[in-house]
Write a protein that holds these residues in place. Structure first.
Motif, PDB file in Angstrom:
ATOM      1  N   ARG A   1     -23.246  36.294 -49.186  1.00 42.55           N
ATOM      2  CA  ARG A   1     -23.556  37.363 -50.137  1.00 42.55           C
ATOM      3  C   ARG A   1     -24.984  37.308 -50.666  1.00 42.55           C
ATOM      4  N   LEU A   2     -25.756  36.357 -50.176  1.00 44.06           N
ATOM      5  CA  LEU A   2     -27.149  36.262 -50.632  1.00 44.06           C
ATOM      6  C   LEU A   2     -27.944  37.447 -50.088  1.00 44.06           C
ATOM      7  N   PRO A   3     -28.752  38.087 -50.919  1.00 45.49           N
ATOM      8  CA  PRO A   3     -29.482  39.281 -50.473  1.00 45.49           C
ATOM      9  C   PRO A   3     -30.673  38.940 -49.582  1.00 45.49           C
ATOM     10  N   ALA A   4     -30.976  39.858 -48.690  1.00 40.67           N
ATOM     11  CA  ALA A   4     -32.099  39.663 -47.777  1.00 40.67           C
ATOM     12  C   ALA A   4     -33.426  39.675 -48.503  1.00 40.67           C
ATOM     13  N   THR A   5     -33.471  40.262 -49.665  1.00 32.16           N
ATOM     14  CA  THR A   5     -34.727  40.326 -50.414  1.00 32.16           C
ATOM     15  C   THR A   5     -35.164  38.951 -50.903  1.00 32.16           C
ATOM     16  N   THR A   6     -34.210  38.094 -51.181  1.00 26.96           N
ATOM     17  CA  THR A   6     -34.551  36.753 -51.680  1.00 26.96           C
ATOM     18  C   THR A   6     -34.322  35.655 -50.648  1.00 26.96           C
ATOM     19  N   HIS A   7     -33.379  35.864 -49.721  1.00 26.95           N
ATOM     20  CA  HIS A   7     -33.040  34.851 -48.724  1.00 26.95           C
ATOM     21  C   HIS A   7     -32.895  35.525 -47.353  1.00 26.95           C
ATOM     22  N   PRO A   8     -34.012  36.001 -46.798  1.00 22.52           N
ATOM     23  CA  PRO A   8     -33.937  36.794 -45.559  1.00 22.52           C
ATOM     24  C   PRO A   8     -33.342  36.049 -44.373  1.00 22.52           C
ATOM     25  N   HIS A   9     -33.617  34.781 -44.257  1.00 20.74           N
ATOM     26  CA  HIS A   9     -33.143  34.030 -43.091  1.00 20.74           C
ATOM     27  C   HIS A   9     -31.649  33.734 -43.188  1.00 20.74           C
ATOM     28  N   ILE A  10     -31.193  33.379 -44.384  1.00 17.04           N
ATOM     29  CA  ILE A  10     -29.753  33.158 -44.566  1.00 17.04           C
ATOM     30  C   ILE A  10     -29.003  34.469 -44.383  1.00 17.04           C
ATOM     31  N   ALA A  11     -29.521  35.551 -44.957  1.00 15.67           N
ATOM     32  CA  ALA A  11     -28.857  36.849 -44.847  1.00 15.67           C
ATOM     33  C   ALA A  11     -28.762  37.291 -43.387  1.00 15.67           C
ATOM     34  N   ALA A  12     -29.815  37.035 -42.600  1.00 14.54           N
ATOM     35  CA  ALA A  12     -29.829  37.464 -41.197  1.00 14.54           C
ATOM     36  C   ALA A  12     -28.822  36.694 -40.356  1.00 14.54           C
ATOM     37  N   THR A  13     -28.564  35.454 -40.731  1.00 16.69           N
ATOM     38  CA  THR A  13     -27.678  34.602 -39.921  1.00 16.69           C
ATOM     39  C   THR A  13     -26.326  34.363 -40.588  1.00 16.69           C
ATOM     40  N   ALA A  14     -26.058  35.014 -41.681  1.00 16.59           N
ATOM     41  CA  ALA A  14     -24.849  34.754 -42.459  1.00 16.59           C
ATOM     42  C   ALA A  14     -23.567  34.813 -41.645  1.00 16.59           C
ATOM     43  N   PRO A  15     -23.335  35.836 -40.820  1.00 17.35           N
ATOM     44  CA  PRO A  15     -22.087  35.853 -40.040  1.00 17.35           C
ATOM     45  C   PRO A  15     -21.945  34.646 -39.126  1.00 17.35           C
ATOM     46  N   LEU A  16     -23.054  34.208 -38.554  1.00 11.88           N
ATOM     47  CA  LEU A  16     -23.022  33.037 -37.673  1.00 11.88           C
ATOM     48  C   LEU A  16     -22.759  31.765 -38.477  1.00 11.88           C
ATOM     49  N   LEU A  17     -23.364  31.674 -39.659  1.00 12.91           N
ATOM     50  CA  LEU A  17     -23.129  30.508 -40.513  1.00 12.91           C
ATOM     51  C   LEU A  17     -21.665  30.421 -40.922  1.00 12.91           C
ATOM     52  N   VAL A  18     -21.090  31.544 -41.323  1.00 11.28           N
ATOM     53  CA  VAL A  18     -19.686  31.564 -41.732  1.00 11.28           C
ATOM     54  C   VAL A  18     -18.784  31.135 -40.582  1.00 11.28           C
ATOM     55  N   ALA A  19     -19.138  31.566 -39.370  1.00  9.19           N
ATOM     56  CA  ALA A  19     -18.311  31.251 -38.203  1.00  9.19           C
ATOM     57  C   ALA A  19     -18.410  29.783 -37.786  1.00  9.19           C
ATOM     58  N   ARG A  20     -19.562  29.139 -38.045  1.00 10.96           N
ATOM     59  CA  ARG A  20     -19.792  27.798 -37.511  1.00 10.96           C
ATOM     60  C   ARG A  20     -19.665  26.667 -38.515  1.00 10.96           C
ATOM     61  N   MET A  21     -20.065  26.903 -39.761  1.00  7.47           N
ATOM     62  CA  MET A  21     -20.342  25.785 -40.649  1.00  7.47           C
ATOM     63  C   MET A  21     -19.114  25.032 -41.145  1.00  7.47           C
ATOM     64  N   ASN A  22     -17.954  25.587 -40.970  1.00 10.42           N
ATOM     65  CA  ASN A  22     -16.738  24.856 -41.344  1.00 10.42           C
ATOM     66  C   ASN A  22     -16.116  24.122 -40.165  1.00 10.42           C
ATOM     67  N   HIS A  23     -16.865  24.015 -39.076  1.00  7.12           N
ATOM     68  CA  HIS A  23     -16.417  23.269 -37.904  1.00  7.12           C
ATOM     69  C   HIS A  23     -17.392  22.132 -37.643  1.00  7.12           C
ATOM     70  N   SER A  24     -16.946  21.099 -36.987  1.00  2.00           N
ATOM     71  CA  SER A  24     -17.801  19.947 -36.712  1.00  2.00           C
ATOM     72  C   SER A  24     -18.936  20.316 -35.761  1.00  2.00           C
ATOM     73  N   ALA A  25     -20.107  19.806 -36.071  1.00  2.00           N
ATOM     74  CA  ALA A  25     -21.265  19.990 -35.190  1.00  2.00           C
ATOM     75  C   ALA A  25     -21.347  18.883 -34.145  1.00  2.00           C
TER      76      ALA A  25
ATOM     77  N   PRO B   1     -19.725  18.127 -31.241  1.00  2.00           N
ATOM     78  CA  PRO B   1     -19.863  18.470 -29.818  1.00  2.00           C
ATOM     79  C   PRO B   1     -21.259  18.991 -29.467  1.00  2.00           C
ATOM     80  N   THR B   2     -21.843  19.785 -30.363  1.00  2.00           N
ATOM     81  CA  THR B   2     -23.197  20.299 -30.124  1.00  2.00           C
ATOM     82  C   THR B   2     -24.213  19.166 -30.137  1.00  2.00           C
ATOM     83  N   ALA B   3     -24.124  18.301 -31.132  1.00  2.00           N
ATOM     84  CA  ALA B   3     -25.061  17.177 -31.222  1.00  2.00           C
ATOM     85  C   ALA B   3     -24.906  16.241 -30.022  1.00  2.00           C
ATOM     86  N   LEU B   4     -23.680  16.018 -29.595  1.00  2.00           N
ATOM     87  CA  LEU B   4     -23.430  15.163 -28.432  1.00  2.00           C
ATOM     88  C   LEU B   4     -24.050  15.768 -27.187  1.00  2.00           C
ATOM     89  N   ASP B   5     -23.872  17.063 -26.982  1.00  2.00           N
ATOM     90  CA  ASP B   5     -24.460  17.727 -25.814  1.00  2.00           C
ATOM     91  C   ASP B   5     -25.983  17.649 -25.847  1.00  2.00           C
TER      92      ASP B   5
END
Length: 232
Positions: free
Chosen positions: A190-214, A216-220
């Motif tokens: 819910r952070l606005p693009a006016t103050t947090h443009p990078h978080i706002a642009a990637t928010a759907p991806l962050l929501v989809a990924r950040m509650n899962h372990s990283a 496998p990605t780090a191992l690869d």
């Protein structure tokens, strides 16, 4: 002075416990794992363990020098769970990836035990056998010894570090864990693009990924780096 541990054959009880079981090193470790899962590290004491086994608390010290000795045995047991049933394919990268995921999974199956033990070095048979396997894979792939040790170091520490991190999350009370997970959706998304443009642009991806372990990605990424070095 450390207490002398009686050999398995000499310390075996001649009669079953109140639970109808004959005490063994393995039974005590398995019971301790169950107690950690149900009550956490604070609930694992010699007295409570004795009660769970149907034996006097002092009996535990015939098998282990102290509770820390039992903690090391639990850590070694988790390594045994990780490699149980594993067999090499001959593809070093695939074999290391599978081992890494197995180690991570073994610890996350017992999150309370993982938080307690993943930072320990035991020198016990299952841990030593796992280290021998990993170094053998790397040396067999053609890595010089110095590189094999460097990659082994990064590989095992990465596996255990993510195990502690992810296990600590699983070990939280359900309400606290759910509240943490909701932060990504209720705050970051819910952070606005006016103050947090990078978080706002990637928010759907962050929501989809950040509650899962990283992990496998780090191992690869680690294995890709090692593979590029080997090719070079």
């Amino acid at each position: 002075m450390a207490k002398r541990v009686v050999p398995e054959t000499a310390r075996r009880r001649r009669r079953p416990t109140k639970q109808g079981q004959v005490l063994t090193h393995q039974l005590i470790v398995e019971t301790a794992l169950r107690m950690l899962r149900e009550h956490g590290a604070a609930g694992l004491t010699a007295r409570r363990l004795g009660l769970a086994l149907g034996a006097d608390a002092s009996t535990v010290y015939r098998y282990f020098r102290g509770m820390d000795d039992l903690v090391l045995a639990i850590a070694d047991e988790l390594f045994g769970h990780a490699v149980d049933g594993w067999s090499p394919t001959g593809d070093w990268r695939a074999d290391l990836r599978e081992l890494g995921l197995r180690i991570h999974h073994a610890y996350l199956t017992h999150p309370q035990a993982a938080v307690l033990t993943a930072s320990r070095v035991t020198g016990l048979p299952q841990e030593v056998a796992t280290d021998e396997i990993i170094l053998g894979i790397l040396r067999g792939a053609g890595f010089p010894d110095a590189d094999a040790v460097r990659i082994y170091h990064a590989f095992i520490d990465q596996s255990l570090a993510f195990s502690i991190l992810d296990a600590a999350t699983l070990a939280l009370p359900a309400a606290a864990r759910e509240a943490d997970e909701e932060v990504w959706r209720d705050t970051y998304a819910r952070l606005p693009a006016t103050t947090h443009p990078h978080i706002a642009a990637t928010a759907p991806l962050l929501v989809a990924r950040m509650n899962h372990s990283a992990y496998p990605t780090a191992l690869d990424m680690l294995l890709a780096s090692a593979s590029a070095q080997l090719r070079g």
